[in-house]
Design a protein around this motif. Structure first.
Motif, PDB file in Angstrom:
ATOM      1  N   MET A 154      60.407  64.413  34.254  1.00 33.56           N
ATOM      2  CA  MET A 154      59.544  64.727  33.116  1.00 33.56           C
ATOM      3  C   MET A 154      58.998  66.147  33.222  1.00 33.56           C
ATOM      4  O   MET A 154      58.829  66.830  32.208  1.00 33.56           O
ATOM      5  N   LYS A 155      58.752  66.602  34.433  1.00 34.87           N
ATOM      6  CA  LYS A 155      58.325  68.000  34.618  1.00 34.87           C
ATOM      7  C   LYS A 155      59.430  68.952  34.180  1.00 34.87           C
ATOM      8  O   LYS A 155      59.171  69.976  33.529  1.00 34.87           O
ATOM      9  N   GLU A 156      60.681  68.629  34.540  1.00 34.58           N
ATOM     10  CA  GLU A 156      61.813  69.465  34.133  1.00 34.58           C
ATOM     11  C   GLU A 156      61.953  69.507  32.617  1.00 34.58           C
ATOM     12  O   GLU A 156      62.275  70.546  32.033  1.00 34.58           O
ATOM     13  N   LEU A 157      61.690  68.376  31.956  1.00 35.51           N
ATOM     14  CA  LEU A 157      61.868  68.288  30.509  1.00 35.51           C
ATOM     15  C   LEU A 157      60.709  68.909  29.731  1.00 35.51           C
ATOM     16  O   LEU A 157      60.919  69.530  28.682  1.00 35.51           O
ATOM     17  N   LEU A 158      59.474  68.762  30.222  1.00 37.40           N
ATOM     18  CA  LEU A 158      58.306  69.178  29.450  1.00 37.40           C
ATOM     19  C   LEU A 158      57.653  70.460  29.944  1.00 37.40           C
ATOM     20  O   LEU A 158      56.978  71.152  29.177  1.00 37.40           O
ATOM     21  N   ALA A 159      57.803  70.758  31.219  1.00 41.58           N
ATOM     22  CA  ALA A 159      57.185  71.975  31.762  1.00 41.58           C
ATOM     23  C   ALA A 159      58.106  72.595  32.793  1.00 41.58           C
ATOM     24  O   ALA A 159      57.784  72.667  33.982  1.00 41.58           O
ATOM     25  N   PRO A 160      59.303  73.042  32.357  1.00 45.32           N
ATOM     26  CA  PRO A 160      60.337  73.493  33.307  1.00 45.32           C
ATOM     27  C   PRO A 160      59.948  74.716  34.133  1.00 45.32           C
ATOM     28  O   PRO A 160      60.395  74.862  35.262  1.00 45.32           O
ATOM     29  N   ASN A 161      59.143  75.581  33.572  1.00 50.71           N
ATOM     30  CA  ASN A 161      58.726  76.786  34.310  1.00 50.71           C
ATOM     31  C   ASN A 161      57.211  76.791  34.447  1.00 50.71           C
ATOM     32  O   ASN A 161      56.533  77.758  34.104  1.00 50.71           O
ATOM     33  N   HIS A 206      47.841  76.907  35.721  1.00 50.75           N
ATOM     34  CA  HIS A 206      46.862  76.286  36.605  1.00 50.75           C
ATOM     35  C   HIS A 206      45.750  75.714  35.745  1.00 50.75           C
ATOM     36  O   HIS A 206      45.153  76.423  34.945  1.00 50.75           O
ATOM     37  N   PRO A 207      45.486  74.421  35.877  1.00 52.53           N
ATOM     38  CA  PRO A 207      46.170  73.450  36.745  1.00 52.53           C
ATOM     39  C   PRO A 207      47.545  73.065  36.206  1.00 52.53           C
ATOM     40  O   PRO A 207      47.771  73.147  34.994  1.00 52.53           O
ATOM     41  N   PRO A 208      48.454  72.635  37.079  1.00 49.04           N
ATOM     42  CA  PRO A 208      49.807  72.297  36.641  1.00 49.04           C
ATOM     43  C   PRO A 208      49.879  70.982  35.874  1.00 49.04           C
ATOM     44  O   PRO A 208      48.986  70.140  35.973  1.00 49.04           O
ATOM     45  N   PHE A 209      50.937  70.832  35.116  1.00 48.13           N
ATOM     46  CA  PHE A 209      51.223  69.604  34.369  1.00 48.13           C
ATOM     47  C   PHE A 209      51.409  68.440  35.347  1.00 48.13           C
ATOM     48  O   PHE A 209      52.035  68.585  36.397  1.00 48.13           O
ATOM     49  N   VAL A 210      50.864  67.271  35.007  1.00 50.73           N
ATOM     50  CA  VAL A 210      50.972  66.070  35.847  1.00 50.73           C
ATOM     51  C   VAL A 210      51.601  64.936  35.042  1.00 50.73           C
ATOM     52  O   VAL A 210      51.058  64.540  34.002  1.00 50.73           O
TER      53      VAL A 210
END
Length: 498
Positions: free
Chosen positions: A275-282, A286-290
């Protein structure tokens, strides 16, 4: 006469003066009231924050999730506690998942108390659950595994830290949800078999169903229950649309297929990564996507298609896990595209503690267990009879009743129920169907651990999930009582909904 006219004119002027004063005073009151109301009706701000804490156990400590204990030899992928905190301006809720098979109520309670002392979030507004990976650190004695005391202390601190850090990250947000469906990864693991061959259990009695009966077994008759392919997805974003957090819920027990002694978050962790790759790839923010996933009602559900014509070839380690994670993530991503967001929703929670009866062994069962253990080579129990004889001896001193915590959260028109069991899928489907909130989903293994929760009908069929042990010991009617209370909590939240 002139005097009377003069008095009349004076009275008129005085009356007019006071009328004007009253009018001015009324205008002042109106303006003041309008000003106060304007202040009271300032735009409502919804806030959210998310964070993680690493809970990877030390090499050399215990891994539970199997009939025999295993020792951590390697870390394939780190395990985490992941938390989302929501704030509607009056109420704050914290939702946490931990990459553990299960966890003691005592550890959860202490973690909640520490989080409360630092953040002020009421203990009753914190929900903590285990994902049910079978390759995480041991946080609860089960079968032949016992937790390391230092690891339990570490967990208490790290679970609380995840809540504190998420609370520290609170910022204006918007929220939305939708429900997807992924039927291809869930199969009922309890099967009715063709008559003719007795299904003997470790207590020397006959069952009517078999768990994990073998692929392409010619004696398969039919599954003993349904599945739940539902995939609720809750998404939280900044007002500008940048992802903050995502929570999914899926009714799949776990996948497995790890290396010996290797720690892994199972498909739950791989789902998060995808899900991180799909929604927040780069993701450099801060703070990062969880992203996180809670376990639904999967007590009798796993990932093996027992009715397949033939068994698939042996899979490489972790490959099946990844296939499941990618399939579920693909559906979650598709569902995510249909989410409609709200800039503000109201939040509330309710919980109730109840006492449930314990199925204690009788004298005859205890004597039988003693004889089996006396003949075992030990100290490690190997056969199922030996393992359950050991459980019988450990159960003989259990109390007649145990206290369990049941909980419900309301997020706008969505509800989450939570209970400390490996809940059978029929129970979750019933709650979804009859809940006054649409959608509703249930989180298993929440706020402690009290074993499997089969329905009375499944108790009558027998099978692994009903065999008395520390993994299954509650009264036969426990599920009926639990469901009744969960509906009471849902109705309470509905009646209090603004």
């Amino acid at each position: 006469m002139k005097k009377a006219i003069l008095n009349f004119q004076i009275r008129n002027k005085v009356s007019s003066f006071f009328k004007k004063r009253r009018l001015c005073y009324s205008l002042v009151l109106i303006l003041t009231s309008t000003s106060i109301n304007a202040q009271n009706e300032l735009p409502k701000i919804f806030r959210a924050g998310a964070a993680t804490s690493n809970i990877t156990p030390k090499i050399g400590t215990s891994i539970n999730g199997n009939m025999q204990d295993a020792t951590v030899r390697q870390i394939h992928d780190d395990t985490y506690a992941r938390c989302i905190v929501l704030d509607d301006g009056q109420t704050r809720l914290a939702i946490l998942t931990a990459d553990l098979c299960m966890i003691y109520r005592e550890e959860v309670d202490e973690a909640k108390l520490r989080a409360n002392q630092i953040t002020g979030i009421p203990v009753g507004n914190i929900m903590m659950s285990a994902t049910h990976t079978h390759s995480g650190g041991t946080a609860c004695s089960l079968f032949q595994s016992d937790p390391d005391k230092d690891y339990l202390k570490f967990l208490r601190e790290r679970l609380a830290d995840a809540v504190v850090r998420a609370n520290n990250n609170l910022a204006p947000a918007r929220i939305g949800w939708a429900v997807g469906k992924e039927p291809g990864q869930v199969f009922n693991r309890r099967w009715k078999m063709k008559p003719g061959k007795p299904l003997m259990n470790p207590f020397g009695k006959e069952d009517q169903v078999k768990m994990n009966p073998g692929i392409a077994n010619p004696d398969l008759l039919e599954p003993a229950g349904p599945t739940d392919p539902g995939l609720p997805v809750i998404s939280i974003q900044t007002p500008e649309g940048r992802p903050i957090a995502l929570l999914a819920n899926y009714s799949l027990h776990y996948v497995g297929g790890t290396g010996a002694g290797e720690v892994s978050a199972d498909y739950y962790g791989m789902f998060v990564d995808r899900m991180k790759e799909l929604l927040a790839p780069n993701d450099k923010q801060h703070p990062p996507f969880v992203a996180m996933m809670s376990n639904g009602t999967s007590g009798n559900i796993n990932n093996v298609n027992w009715s397949a014509a033939k068994a698939p070839p042996p899979a490489a380690l972790y490959s099946r896990m990844r296939e499941v994670a990618e399939a579920v993530a693909a559906e979650a991503h598709k569902t995510y595209q249909n989410i409609k967001y709200q800039n503000w929703i109201s939040l509330s929670s309710a919980q109730k503690e109840i006492a449930l009866g314990v199925r204690l062994p009788d004298k005859e069962e205890i004597e039988r267990a003693k004889e089996i253990i006396a003949k075992a080579q030990g100290p490690v129990m190997n056969t199922m009879e030996e393992i359950y004889a050991r459980e019988t001896m450990l159960m003989k001193d259990y109390p007649k009743q145990v206290s369990v915590l049941l909980q419900a959260f309301r997020l706008g028109d969505l509800a989450i129920t939570a209970a400390p069991f490996e809940i059978f899928v029929e129970i979750g489907l019933d709650i979804k169907a009859r809940s006054p909130f649409k959608p509703t989903f249930t989180t298993s293994l929440a706020n402690g651990y009290n074993g499997y929760l089969p329905t009375p009908e499944h108790h009558a069929l027998g099978g692994y999930e009903t065999w008395r042990a520390r993994s299954s010991y509650l009264e036969i009617g426990a599920s009926t009582r639990v469901t009744k209370v969960l509906f009471e909590l849902l109705r309470k939240l509905k009646n209090e909904q603004p």
